[in-house]
Design a protein around this motif. Structure first.
Motif, PDB file in Angstrom:
ATOM      1  N   ALA A 108      16.613 -25.732 -36.039  1.00 37.06           N
ATOM      2  CA  ALA A 108      15.592 -26.852 -36.330  1.00 37.06           C
ATOM      3  C   ALA A 108      14.909 -27.215 -34.671  1.00 37.06           C
ATOM      4  CB  ALA A 108      16.343 -28.691 -37.367  1.00 37.06           C
ATOM      5  N   ASP A 109      15.918 -27.353 -34.341  1.00 40.06           N
ATOM      6  CA  ASP A 109      14.912 -27.336 -33.176  1.00 40.06           C
ATOM      7  C   ASP A 109      14.288 -25.957 -32.458  1.00 40.06           C
ATOM      8  OD1 ASP A 109      16.155 -30.289 -32.625  1.00 40.06           O
ATOM      9  OD2 ASP A 109      17.264 -28.804 -31.618  1.00 40.06           O
ATOM     10  N   SER A 110      14.661 -24.803 -33.096  1.00 41.01           N
ATOM     11  CA  SER A 110      14.096 -23.546 -32.902  1.00 41.01           C
ATOM     12  C   SER A 110      13.387 -23.708 -33.610  1.00 41.01           C
ATOM     13  CB  SER A 110      14.930 -22.333 -33.243  1.00 41.01           C
ATOM     14  OG  SER A 110      16.174 -22.462 -31.697  1.00 41.01           O
ATOM     15  N   GLN A 111      12.973 -24.086 -35.155  1.00 38.80           N
ATOM     16  CA  GLN A 111      12.349 -23.373 -35.544  1.00 38.80           C
ATOM     17  C   GLN A 111      11.421 -24.643 -35.439  1.00 38.80           C
ATOM     18  OE1 GLN A 111      13.802 -24.785 -39.826  1.00 38.80           O
ATOM     19  NE2 GLN A 111      14.762 -22.960 -39.191  1.00 38.80           N
ATOM     20  N   ALA A 112      11.129 -25.592 -34.599  1.00 35.44           N
ATOM     21  CA  ALA A 112       9.801 -26.600 -34.081  1.00 35.44           C
ATOM     22  C   ALA A 112       9.227 -25.981 -33.120  1.00 35.44           C
ATOM     23  CB  ALA A 112      10.629 -28.035 -34.020  1.00 35.44           C
ATOM     24  N   ILE A 113      10.322 -26.016 -32.391  1.00 35.27           N
ATOM     25  CA  ILE A 113       9.646 -25.036 -30.406  1.00 35.27           C
ATOM     26  C   ILE A 113       9.164 -24.013 -31.338  1.00 35.27           C
ATOM     27  CG2 ILE A 113      10.250 -23.620 -28.564  1.00 35.27           C
ATOM     28  CD1 ILE A 113      13.066 -25.357 -29.036  1.00 35.27           C
ATOM     29  N   ALA A 114       8.979 -23.194 -32.180  1.00 32.97           N
ATOM     30  CA  ALA A 114       8.396 -21.805 -32.527  1.00 32.97           C
ATOM     31  C   ALA A 114       6.866 -22.236 -33.512  1.00 32.97           C
ATOM     32  CB  ALA A 114       9.497 -20.283 -33.429  1.00 32.97           C
ATOM     33  N   SER A 115       6.862 -23.404 -33.866  1.00 27.48           N
ATOM     34  CA  SER A 115       5.777 -23.988 -35.049  1.00 27.48           C
ATOM     35  C   SER A 115       5.456 -24.516 -33.670  1.00 27.48           C
ATOM     36  CB  SER A 115       6.552 -24.564 -35.885  1.00 27.48           C
ATOM     37  OG  SER A 115       7.271 -24.388 -36.870  1.00 27.48           O
ATOM     38  N   TYR A 116       5.542 -25.062 -32.742  1.00 27.34           N
ATOM     39  CA  TYR A 116       5.202 -25.130 -31.707  1.00 27.34           C
ATOM     40  C   TYR A 116       3.391 -24.963 -30.932  1.00 27.34           C
ATOM     41  CZ  TYR A 116       6.346 -29.798 -32.803  1.00 27.34           C
ATOM     42  OH  TYR A 116       6.311 -31.824 -33.807  1.00 27.34           O
ATOM     43  N   ALA A 117       4.994 -23.694 -30.495  1.00 25.99           N
ATOM     44  CA  ALA A 117       4.267 -22.543 -29.591  1.00 25.99           C
ATOM     45  C   ALA A 117       3.366 -22.140 -30.379  1.00 25.99           C
ATOM     46  CB  ALA A 117       5.480 -21.783 -28.951  1.00 25.99           C
ATOM     47  N   THR A 118       3.637 -21.826 -32.112  1.00 23.65           N
ATOM     48  CA  THR A 118       2.625 -20.870 -32.360  1.00 23.65           C
ATOM     49  C   THR A 118       1.139 -21.494 -32.689  1.00 23.65           C
ATOM     50  OG1 THR A 118       4.561 -19.474 -33.534  1.00 23.65           O
ATOM     51  CG2 THR A 118       2.785 -20.002 -34.390  1.00 23.65           C
ATOM     52  N   LEU A 119       0.919 -22.573 -33.078  1.00 22.09           N
ATOM     53  CA  LEU A 119       0.132 -23.379 -33.095  1.00 22.09           C
ATOM     54  C   LEU A 119      -0.744 -23.509 -32.646  1.00 22.09           C
ATOM     55  CD1 LEU A 119       1.392 -26.378 -35.558  1.00 22.09           C
ATOM     56  CD2 LEU A 119      -0.433 -24.934 -35.895  1.00 22.09           C
ATOM     57  N   ILE A 120      -0.330 -23.439 -30.622  1.00 29.78           N
ATOM     58  CA  ILE A 120      -0.746 -23.551 -29.640  1.00 29.78           C
ATOM     59  C   ILE A 120      -1.693 -22.259 -29.332  1.00 29.78           C
ATOM     60  CG2 ILE A 120      -0.622 -23.609 -26.732  1.00 29.78           C
ATOM     61  CD1 ILE A 120       1.606 -25.460 -27.616  1.00 29.78           C
ATOM     62  N   LEU A 121      -0.824 -21.488 -29.386  1.00 31.28           N
ATOM     63  CA  LEU A 121      -1.131 -20.055 -29.704  1.00 31.28           C
ATOM     64  C   LEU A 121      -2.635 -20.069 -29.996  1.00 31.28           C
ATOM     65  CD1 LEU A 121       1.586 -17.823 -29.128  1.00 31.28           C
ATOM     66  CD2 LEU A 121      -0.190 -18.102 -27.253  1.00 31.28           C
ATOM     67  N   ALA A 122      -2.511 -20.438 -31.686  1.00 26.81           N
ATOM     68  CA  ALA A 122      -3.711 -20.350 -32.729  1.00 26.81           C
ATOM     69  C   ALA A 122      -5.259 -20.977 -32.200  1.00 26.81           C
ATOM     70  CB  ALA A 122      -3.435 -20.647 -33.524  1.00 26.81           C
ATOM     71  N   ASP A 123      -4.316 -22.293 -31.643  1.00 23.85           N
ATOM     72  CA  ASP A 123      -5.699 -23.212 -31.302  1.00 23.85           C
ATOM     73  C   ASP A 123      -6.109 -22.469 -30.313  1.00 23.85           C
ATOM     74  OD1 ASP A 123      -7.026 -25.747 -31.349  1.00 23.85           O
ATOM     75  OD2 ASP A 123      -5.883 -26.606 -29.771  1.00 23.85           O
ATOM     76  N   ALA A 124      -5.793 -21.856 -28.952  1.00 21.15           N
ATOM     77  CA  ALA A 124      -6.818 -21.350 -28.219  1.00 21.15           C
ATOM     78  C   ALA A 124      -7.280 -19.672 -28.366  1.00 21.15           C
ATOM     79  CB  ALA A 124      -5.460 -20.829 -26.629  1.00 21.15           C
ATOM     80  N   GLY A 125      -7.062 -19.326 -29.497  1.00 20.94           N
ATOM     81  CA  GLY A 125      -7.408 -18.033 -29.414  1.00 20.94           C
ATOM     82  C   GLY A 125      -6.998 -16.825 -29.050  1.00 20.94           C
ATOM     83  N   ILE A 126      -5.685 -17.169 -29.236  1.00 22.85           N
ATOM     84  CA  ILE A 126      -4.548 -16.379 -28.450  1.00 22.85           C
ATOM     85  C   ILE A 126      -3.540 -15.245 -29.694  1.00 22.85           C
ATOM     86  CG2 ILE A 126      -3.009 -15.599 -26.299  1.00 22.85           C
ATOM     87  CD1 ILE A 126      -4.028 -18.151 -24.890  1.00 22.85           C
ATOM     88  N   GLU A 127      -4.067 -14.092 -29.063  1.00 30.31           N
ATOM     89  CA  GLU A 127      -2.896 -13.436 -30.318  1.00 30.31           C
ATOM     90  C   GLU A 127      -1.919 -13.926 -30.569  1.00 30.31           C
ATOM     91  OE1 GLU A 127      -1.995  -8.583 -31.086  1.00 30.31           O
ATOM     92  OE2 GLU A 127      -2.693  -8.954 -29.657  1.00 30.31           O
ATOM     93  N   ILE A 128      -0.623 -13.828 -31.340  1.00 23.78           N
ATOM     94  CA  ILE A 128       0.331 -14.376 -32.101  1.00 23.78           C
ATOM     95  C   ILE A 128       1.466 -13.297 -31.577  1.00 23.78           C
ATOM     96  CG2 ILE A 128       1.901 -15.937 -33.369  1.00 23.78           C
ATOM     97  CD1 ILE A 128      -0.998 -17.445 -34.307  1.00 23.78           C
ATOM     98  N   THR A 129       2.251 -13.169 -30.495  1.00 32.79           N
ATOM     99  CA  THR A 129       3.218 -12.147 -30.607  1.00 32.79           C
ATOM    100  C   THR A 129       4.369 -13.116 -30.595  1.00 32.79           C
ATOM    101  OG1 THR A 129       2.404 -11.672 -28.409  1.00 32.79           O
ATOM    102  CG2 THR A 129       1.329 -10.595 -30.107  1.00 32.79           C
ATOM    103  N   ALA A 130       5.445 -12.020 -30.418  1.00 37.56           N
ATOM    104  CA  ALA A 130       6.951 -12.441 -30.276  1.00 37.56           C
ATOM    105  C   ALA A 130       6.879 -13.051 -29.026  1.00 37.56           C
ATOM    106  CB  ALA A 130       7.607 -11.702 -30.633  1.00 37.56           C
ATOM    107  N   ASP A 131       6.833 -12.511 -28.152  1.00 33.52           N
ATOM    108  CA  ASP A 131       6.324 -12.340 -26.404  1.00 33.52           C
ATOM    109  C   ASP A 131       6.196 -13.770 -26.117  1.00 33.52           C
ATOM    110  OD1 ASP A 131       7.943  -9.890 -26.222  1.00 33.52           O
ATOM    111  OD2 ASP A 131       6.132  -9.004 -25.990  1.00 33.52           O
ATOM    112  N   LYS A 132       3.977 -13.907 -26.653  1.00 30.19           N
ATOM    113  CA  LYS A 132       3.951 -15.363 -26.046  1.00 30.19           C
ATOM    114  C   LYS A 132       4.438 -16.042 -26.876  1.00 30.19           C
ATOM    115  CE  LYS A 132      -0.207 -12.364 -26.039  1.00 30.19           C
ATOM    116  NZ  LYS A 132      -1.397 -11.920 -26.305  1.00 30.19           N
ATOM    117  N   ILE A 133       5.096 -16.682 -27.737  1.00 29.97           N
ATOM    118  CA  ILE A 133       5.822 -16.597 -28.458  1.00 29.97           C
ATOM    119  C   ILE A 133       7.306 -18.006 -27.470  1.00 29.97           C
ATOM    120  CG2 ILE A 133       6.871 -18.650 -30.266  1.00 29.97           C
ATOM    121  CD1 ILE A 133       4.843 -16.636 -31.851  1.00 29.97           C
ATOM    122  N   THR A 134       7.523 -16.505 -26.908  1.00 23.84           N
ATOM    123  CA  THR A 134       8.693 -16.878 -26.428  1.00 23.84           C
ATOM    124  C   THR A 134       8.535 -17.042 -25.022  1.00 23.84           C
ATOM    125  OG1 THR A 134       9.672 -15.210 -27.340  1.00 23.84           O
ATOM    126  CG2 THR A 134      11.196 -15.168 -25.116  1.00 23.84           C
ATOM    127  N   ALA A 135       7.421 -16.634 -23.833  1.00 23.84           N
ATOM    128  CA  ALA A 135       7.315 -17.403 -22.727  1.00 23.84           C
ATOM    129  C   ALA A 135       6.996 -18.728 -22.843  1.00 23.84           C
ATOM    130  CB  ALA A 135       5.465 -15.976 -22.596  1.00 23.84           C
TER     131      ALA A 135
END
Length: 108
Positions: free
Chosen positions: A3-30
């Motif tokens: 659940a923590d991992s899903q939340a972390i990935a969700s927040y990272a995905t939303l941050i990238l989308a809000d910034a207009g940055i392409e969503i990739t696994a590397d960027k989510i991890t970074a």
């Protein structure tokens, strides 16, 4: 921990989308790493794959403008000749409980 991992990935995905940055696994991890959050690679890959080729902002905004009940209510009322409206008026209204009923308020 999933659940923590899903939340972390969700927040990272939303941050990238809000910034207009392409969503990739590397960027989510970074992004998770820059927040000092531990994120298994599988979750970054799942979220990147799920959002691939989609505009996440449009998906999120569509929840507020469309829904199954929004389109079906007028059609049901028209088909029933107004019977749905009469039934809604006759239905007893439930009273909402308030904190005052329980002997406590916001600033007690």
């Amino acid at each position: 921990m999933a659940a923590d991992s899903q939340a972390i990935a969700s927040y990272a995905t939303l941050i990238l989308a809000d910034a207009g940055i392409e969503i990739t696994a590397d960027k989510i991890t970074a992004l998770a790493g820059s927040a000092k959050a531990e994120l298994p690679a599988v979750w970054a890959e799942v979220f990147a794959k799920a959002t691939e080729g989609r505009d996440l902002k449009d998906i999120l905004l569509s929840f507020s403008t469309a829904g199954p009940a929004a389109g079906s209510a007028p059609a049901a009322a028209a088909a029933a000749g107004g019977a749905a409206e009469e039934a809604a008026e006759e239905a007893p209204k439930e009273e909402e409980e308030s904190d005052e009923d329980m002997g406590m308020g916001l600033f007690d």
